[in-house]
Design a protein around this motif. Structure first.
Motif, mmCIF file in Angstrom:
data_model
loop_
_atom_site.group_PDB
_atom_site.id
_atom_site.type_symbol
_atom_site.label_atom_id
_atom_site.label_comp_id
_atom_site.label_asym_id
_atom_site.label_seq_id
_atom_site.Cartn_x
_atom_site.Cartn_y
_atom_site.Cartn_z
ATOM 1 N N CYS A 33 -4.648 0.406 1.995
ATOM 2 C CA CYS A 33 -5.168 0.655 3.347
ATOM 3 C C CYS A 33 -6.588 0.125 3.498
ATOM 4 O O CYS A 33 -7.490 0.542 2.770
ATOM 5 C CB CYS A 33 -5.141 2.149 3.675
ATOM 6 S SG CYS A 33 -5.816 2.470 5.331
ATOM 7 N N PRO A 34 -6.810 -0.775 4.444
ATOM 8 C CA PRO A 34 -8.148 -1.335 4.653
ATOM 9 C C PRO A 34 -9.132 -0.323 5.235
ATOM 10 O O PRO A 34 -10.329 -0.582 5.262
ATOM 11 C CB PRO A 34 -7.933 -2.483 5.649
ATOM 12 C CG PRO A 34 -6.461 -2.673 5.756
ATOM 13 C CD PRO A 34 -5.824 -1.386 5.358
ATOM 14 N N PHE A 38 -5.954 7.239 3.475
ATOM 15 C CA PHE A 38 -5.203 8.182 2.629
ATOM 16 C C PHE A 38 -6.023 8.780 1.496
ATOM 17 O O PHE A 38 -6.913 8.134 0.951
ATOM 18 C CB PHE A 38 -3.997 7.471 1.999
ATOM 19 C CG PHE A 38 -3.040 6.913 2.993
ATOM 20 C CD1 PHE A 38 -2.097 7.713 3.605
ATOM 21 C CD2 PHE A 38 -3.102 5.566 3.332
ATOM 22 C CE1 PHE A 38 -1.216 7.196 4.534
ATOM 23 C CE2 PHE A 38 -2.226 5.030 4.266
ATOM 24 C CZ PHE A 38 -1.288 5.845 4.859
ATOM 25 N N ALA A 77 -2.630 0.464 12.416
ATOM 26 C CA ALA A 77 -1.205 0.088 12.485
ATOM 27 C C ALA A 77 -0.911 -1.274 11.875
ATOM 28 O O ALA A 77 -0.048 -2.003 12.358
ATOM 29 C CB ALA A 77 -0.715 0.138 13.937
ATOM 30 N N GLY A 79 0.466 -1.722 9.006
ATOM 31 C CA GLY A 79 1.754 -1.599 8.330
ATOM 32 C C GLY A 79 1.716 -1.819 6.827
ATOM 33 O O GLY A 79 2.754 -1.771 6.164
ATOM 34 N N GLN A 80 0.542 -2.055 6.267
ATOM 35 C CA GLN A 80 0.480 -2.348 4.825
ATOM 36 C C GLN A 80 0.932 -1.159 3.977
ATOM 37 O O GLN A 80 1.564 -1.336 2.940
ATOM 38 C CB GLN A 80 -0.929 -2.775 4.442
ATOM 39 C CG GLN A 80 -1.311 -4.112 5.045
ATOM 40 C CD GLN A 80 -2.635 -4.626 4.525
ATOM 41 O OE1 GLN A 80 -2.875 -4.629 3.330
ATOM 42 N NE2 GLN A 80 -3.487 -5.051 5.429
ATOM 43 N N CYS A 81 0.598 0.054 4.416
ATOM 44 C CA CYS A 81 1.018 1.232 3.644
ATOM 45 C C CYS A 81 2.530 1.406 3.680
ATOM 46 O O CYS A 81 3.152 1.770 2.679
ATOM 47 C CB CYS A 81 0.329 2.483 4.181
ATOM 48 S SG CYS A 81 0.609 2.778 5.946
#
Ligand code: SF4
Length: 99
Positions: A33-34, A38, A77, A79-81
């Protein structure tokens, strides 16, 4: 990490939702996550109580570690996670705004 070209939404439009029955606390989401959305920590008593018997056993096997979107308001959003999670435990949900 900073912003990427893949960021698709302004903050506060989508939030990641984590299925604690699937999450095994492997931390891939924290790595990709950039926006540092989390944290992986011990599952809350309330969330643990809501799990099925099978999911409780799985949670204990993984030292009750699970991800929380502690800075969900920062999600863009990208979507990488969602792509990175090996347990497919993360979905993006659109927030509906009143007014
Ligand atoms: S979609 Fe996932 S990786 Fe991308 S900003 Fe939101 S929480 Fe972080």
């Amino acid at each position: 990490m900073g912003a990427t070209d893949e960021c698709r939404a302004e903050p506060g439009v989508y939030v990641p939702v984590i299925d604690h029955a699937k999450c095994e606390g492997k931390k891939d989401c924290t790595r990709v996550c950039p926006y540092d959305v989390f944290e992986v920590t011990r599952i809350s008593e309330q969330d643990f109580a809501a799990l099925s018997i099978f999911a409780k056993l799985k949670s204990v096997a993984h030292r009750r570690q699970t991800a929380y979107a502690v800075r969900a308001d920062q999600c863009r959003a990208c979507g990488q996670c969602v792509k990175a999670c090996p347990e497919k435990a993360i979905k993006l949900r659109a927030l509906t705004r009143a007014g």
